[in-house]
Design a protein around this motif. Structure first.
Motif, PDB file in Angstrom:
ATOM      1  N   PHE A   1       1.334  -1.390   0.267  1.00 35.71           N
ATOM      2  CA  PHE A   1       0.349  -0.368   0.203  1.00 35.71           C
ATOM      3  C   PHE A   1       1.442   1.786   0.050  1.00 35.71           C
ATOM      4  N   GLY A   2       1.533   1.870   0.706  1.00 34.04           N
ATOM      5  CA  GLY A   2       3.157   2.711   0.395  1.00 34.04           C
ATOM      6  C   GLY A   2       3.220   2.486  -0.137  1.00 34.04           C
ATOM      7  N   GLY A   3       4.188   1.644  -0.720  1.00 32.10           N
ATOM      8  CA  GLY A   3       4.368   1.235  -2.747  1.00 32.10           C
ATOM      9  C   GLY A   3       3.322   2.102  -3.770  1.00 32.10           C
ATOM     10  N   GLU A   4       2.008   1.693  -3.011  1.00 32.26           N
ATOM     11  CA  GLU A   4       0.764   2.113  -4.290  1.00 32.26           C
ATOM     12  C   GLU A   4       0.988   3.844  -4.327  1.00 32.26           C
ATOM     13  N   ILE A   5       0.948   4.315  -3.275  1.00 32.21           N
ATOM     14  CA  ILE A   5       1.143   5.369  -2.799  1.00 32.21           C
ATOM     15  C   ILE A   5       2.453   6.722  -3.327  1.00 32.21           C
ATOM     16  N   LYS A   6       3.471   6.058  -3.035  1.00 26.90           N
ATOM     17  CA  LYS A   6       4.764   6.590  -3.692  1.00 26.90           C
ATOM     18  C   LYS A   6       4.022   6.509  -5.332  1.00 26.90           C
ATOM     19  N   ALA A   7       4.209   5.778  -4.916  1.00 20.56           N
ATOM     20  CA  ALA A   7       3.928   5.224  -7.126  1.00 20.56           C
ATOM     21  C   ALA A   7       2.525   6.204  -8.124  1.00 20.56           C
ATOM     22  N   LYS A   8       1.705   6.420  -6.975  1.00 19.24           N
ATOM     23  CA  LYS A   8       0.758   7.630  -8.067  1.00 19.24           C
ATOM     24  C   LYS A   8       1.191   9.041  -7.772  1.00 19.24           C
ATOM     25  N   THR A   9       2.028   9.091  -6.375  1.00 20.43           N
ATOM     26  CA  THR A   9       2.545  10.617  -6.638  1.00 20.43           C
ATOM     27  C   THR A   9       3.438  10.701  -7.512  1.00 20.43           C
ATOM     28  N   GLU A  10       4.589   9.659  -7.471  1.00 23.25           N
ATOM     29  CA  GLU A  10       5.362   9.516  -9.203  1.00 23.25           C
ATOM     30  C   GLU A  10       4.717   9.703  -9.933  1.00 23.25           C
ATOM     31  N   ASN A  11       3.267   9.728 -10.477  1.00 21.09           N
ATOM     32  CA  ASN A  11       2.851   9.890 -11.884  1.00 21.09           C
ATOM     33  C   ASN A  11       2.496  12.165 -11.884  1.00 21.09           C
ATOM     34  N   LEU A  12       2.443  12.117 -10.139  1.00 19.26           N
ATOM     35  CA  LEU A  12       2.789  13.833 -10.776  1.00 19.26           C
ATOM     36  C   LEU A  12       3.834  14.855 -11.751  1.00 19.26           C
ATOM     37  N   ALA A  13       4.681  14.395 -11.549  1.00 14.69           N
ATOM     38  CA  ALA A  13       6.048  14.746 -12.137  1.00 14.69           C
ATOM     39  C   ALA A  13       5.790  14.576 -13.517  1.00 14.69           C
ATOM     40  N   LEU A  14       4.574  14.449 -14.683  1.00 18.21           N
ATOM     41  CA  LEU A  14       4.529  14.564 -15.487  1.00 18.21           C
ATOM     42  C   LEU A  14       3.174  14.659 -16.055  1.00 18.21           C
ATOM     43  N   HIS A  15       2.842  14.932 -15.110  1.00 22.70           N
ATOM     44  CA  HIS A  15       1.275  15.318 -14.521  1.00 22.70           C
ATOM     45  C   HIS A  15       1.471  16.215 -13.835  1.00 22.70           C
ATOM     46  N   PRO A  16       1.568  17.600 -13.149  1.00 27.71           N
ATOM     47  CA  PRO A  16       1.772  18.287 -11.902  1.00 27.71           C
ATOM     48  C   PRO A  16       0.142  18.459 -11.506  1.00 27.71           C
ATOM     49  N   ALA A  17      -0.620  18.313 -12.808  1.00 28.93           N
ATOM     50  CA  ALA A  17      -2.334  19.444 -12.297  1.00 28.93           C
ATOM     51  C   ALA A  17      -3.357  17.716 -12.770  1.00 28.93           C
ATOM     52  N   MET A  18      -3.561  17.016 -12.449  1.00 32.37           N
ATOM     53  CA  MET A  18      -3.990  15.589 -12.481  1.00 32.37           C
ATOM     54  C   MET A  18      -4.965  16.065 -11.159  1.00 32.37           C
ATOM     55  N   GLY A  19      -4.405  15.923  -9.633  1.00 30.55           N
ATOM     56  CA  GLY A  19      -5.220  16.546  -8.896  1.00 30.55           C
ATOM     57  C   GLY A  19      -6.003  18.169  -9.028  1.00 30.55           C
TER      58      GLY A  19
END
Length: 96
Positions: free
Chosen positions: A35-53
């Protein structure tokens, strides 16, 4: 391809993630790590898509729902090409 943003975990966010993993780890260490890894992986997507949230409740912030029960609060520093992960909250908690 656009230049990726740097992901910066602020101390409070790191503490929040550690608390979540420890709590889940009381039942299952493997599930907690996953679960911790999943949260980190999802936040890593912000590197290319910072406005996705979605736009945040507090000015200058954004919110990324990383799980039906957890929201990551972050801000984008355009000049520094950085996404700062500010905190992670359970949806049942009161927000500022």
């Amino acid at each position: 391809m656009p230049t990726p943003y740097r992901i910066e975990w602020r101390p409070l966010a790191r503490d929040d993630l550690l608390s979540i993993v420890r709590y889940i780890g009381k039942d299952s260490v493997e599930r907690a790590k996953r679960f911790g890894g999943e949260i980190k992986a999802k936040t890593e997507n912000l590197a290319l898509h910072p406005a996705m949230g979605r736009l945040g409740r507090l000015p200058g912030t954004r919110e990324l729902v990383v799980h039906p029960n957890y929201i990551v609060f972050y801000r984008v520093l355009e000049d520094a090409k950085t996404v700062q992960i500010l905190c992670i909250k359970h949806v049942a908690r009161q927000f500022p």
